[in-house]
Design a protein around this motif. Sequence first.
Motif, short mmCIF file in Angstrom:
data_model
loop_
_atom_site.label_atom_id
_atom_site.label_comp_id
_atom_site.label_asym_id
_atom_site.label_seq_id
_atom_site.Cartn_x
_atom_site.Cartn_y
_atom_site.Cartn_z
N GLN A 215 26.87 86.35 35.01
CA GLN A 215 25.62 86.91 35.10
C GLN A 215 24.82 86.99 36.40
O GLN A 215 23.82 87.78 36.61
CB GLN A 215 24.64 86.26 34.31
N GLY A 246 18.70 91.55 33.52
CA GLY A 246 19.13 90.87 32.48
C GLY A 246 20.38 90.89 32.19
O GLY A 246 21.49 90.67 33.03
N GLU A 247 20.86 90.76 30.78
CA GLU A 247 22.33 90.03 30.59
C GLU A 247 22.96 91.33 30.90
O GLU A 247 22.97 92.56 30.33
CB GLU A 247 22.52 89.93 29.14
N CYS A 249 26.25 93.83 30.79
CA CYS A 249 26.93 94.21 29.61
C CYS A 249 28.13 95.18 29.92
O CYS A 249 29.09 95.57 29.03
CB CYS A 249 26.13 94.78 28.25
N CYS A 261 25.82 97.30 34.73
CA CYS A 261 25.07 97.85 33.84
C CYS A 261 24.22 96.50 33.27
O CYS A 261 25.20 95.80 32.59
CB CYS A 261 25.88 98.63 32.96
N GLY A 262 23.10 96.19 33.36
CA GLY A 262 22.46 95.17 32.61
C GLY A 262 21.52 95.78 31.35
O GLY A 262 21.28 96.99 31.43
N GLU A 263 21.07 94.81 30.55
CA GLU A 263 20.28 95.49 29.39
C GLU A 263 19.04 95.97 29.99
O GLU A 263 18.41 97.03 29.30
CB GLU A 263 19.77 94.37 28.42
N ASN A 264 18.40 95.60 31.06
CA ASN A 264 17.15 96.14 31.66
C ASN A 264 17.38 97.07 32.85
O ASN A 264 16.42 97.98 33.00
CB ASN A 264 16.47 95.06 32.27
N GLN A 323 16.70 100.15 26.96
CA GLN A 323 17.91 99.29 27.18
C GLN A 323 19.14 100.00 27.56
O GLN A 323 19.30 101.32 26.83
CB GLN A 323 18.21 98.35 25.97
N ARG A 325 23.50 100.30 27.81
CA ARG A 325 24.59 99.68 27.19
C ARG A 325 26.02 99.87 28.10
O ARG A 325 26.82 99.00 28.09
CB ARG A 325 24.98 100.50 25.92
N ALA A 341 20.67 102.26 24.90
CA ALA A 341 21.12 101.62 23.31
C ALA A 341 20.84 102.56 22.36
O ALA A 341 21.42 102.32 21.15
CB ALA A 341 20.21 100.37 23.60
#
Length: 525
Positions: A215, A246-247, A249, A261-264, A323, A325, A341
């Motif tokens: 992370q 963010g997380e 992914c 690539c993060g969720e935000n 978001q 993906r 997303a």
Amino acid sequence: MPSPSSAGDSTQLGALAVHLLTSRYLNDVISSNEWTVYRNAALYHAYASSESVSLADAKDDACDEWKEYCRRCFVLDKNWIGVTRVEPDTRAYCESSRDVHRFKIDEELGLLTGWLLWRTPSHYARRYTHVEYGHGYLVFDRAAGQKEVWRLADHVDDSVCVSAPDASQINASRIAERAYGRSGRGCLRPWTVLTTPDVTRFYRVVYPTLLAASQNTAYLWDLPSATLVQTIHGLQASHAGMEPLGEICYVDVNTRHVVLCGENGVRVVGREDNTVVLHLSGQRGFARTVLKPEPTLGSDRIPLTMSLQTEVTRSAGGHRWGQFRAAHLSGSGRDLACMLADGRLVLIRDFESIADGNLSVPEAVLEVDLTHVNSADSDEATYSHGLYVLTLDARERGLAESSGQPRPTLRTYRQPCGAKSATRRKRRALNLRTPLLNAADIAVSWLPRLSDPTVLRELGCVQLPRHKVSVSANVYRDDPDYYEPDVKNYWTGGPMFPPRSPPRDIGFVVCCVDFSAPESPENSS
């Protein structure tokens, strides 16, 4: 003969076909200079990367002439966008095991054969492990997070020792050797085990590099030497007005950049100095130009591939992205594709033009809205299901007219006064070639037969080699309610499942659609 840069439309395959049919003189000229003419056509349509490329280097199948090579490439492109009368071939693999979660395809070596070449012992790999592969290196993760690296046995030089497999790998290799031999087609040997101080859930292989990210830290290894060559810290740093990712992914890598690539949001980091060269914000980001594919109506037949009409909208505000993906670099390393997303696709050609300050993000981005299609019976939007294929250089490849679709419909909404003229002046002053993706250059096709929501929810993996689209799915559920003995299953090519027969064992197989199905020369022009 003129070079492809100066020959203009005369090097287009469509124009050549017209000349051959309408002018005896031009027919004789083209026939007398066939090698040069079609080599220039290959350069014009990007079937060959440069003038120095030979036919042997450009082709990936058996053909001895530039004319035949161009024909095959053109037919392949038309099959991808769904405008030929030839149905692509379909085939299923791993039907006996039906336990495929992830897979990779090595088209160059032709390892997808239909029969088992090699395997690790049962239960050796953890359940639902992620798999990466490139140039003979296979990478998958253990339950504790370490990355196992295996290598094609025929690529291993026993006289050179640069890696250190652990005891677990060696024992598994000995068991596999007793069943499949120490070397041979498809056989692998243990190469090394890579560890990190923190858990790296997401990783990607782009030879010769393995990128693995936690992370807050990214690690890059050189696979041939099995050495850690770079570490990037502070992935969540919120400097220069950028919110944390963010997380994380999804990740991608090439020789110059790392994509996170993060969720935000999405960040592109330069490998030379670890600086952020591009940041896309999910909360603030939007595109001024949106491409909306629509289904082609008027036919009761469900083809394997359907070409879609497109509508273009432009506005000053736009729909915020939300978001993310996934994010992928193009093969050239210049372009970026991001999946949101909600199913929208964000495309940026030459993303470094944003980093250089030549274009803003909304100007440089083309958004493809795959979240809905218009219902034929109402004005309401209904969610679509299926796999979509986008050809981003359709006009360059001579496909704009072949699709039989009208050019994208343009609807323009209000934008700030003077914005367009200011942008034009800026580009003219900088003497730049616009990096914007033109909506007219994009052809969108849809695979409607794989549209059952139940099948799509369980879709395990999608791979897109040059000639095929391959998925791991339980496609037997996609058989229609009726039964015709002479009709094959849409994807596997096997007999259709009779509704009243005993239920099939539920499981995942690898299904391939081969778009390189041959077409007769008279239908390819």
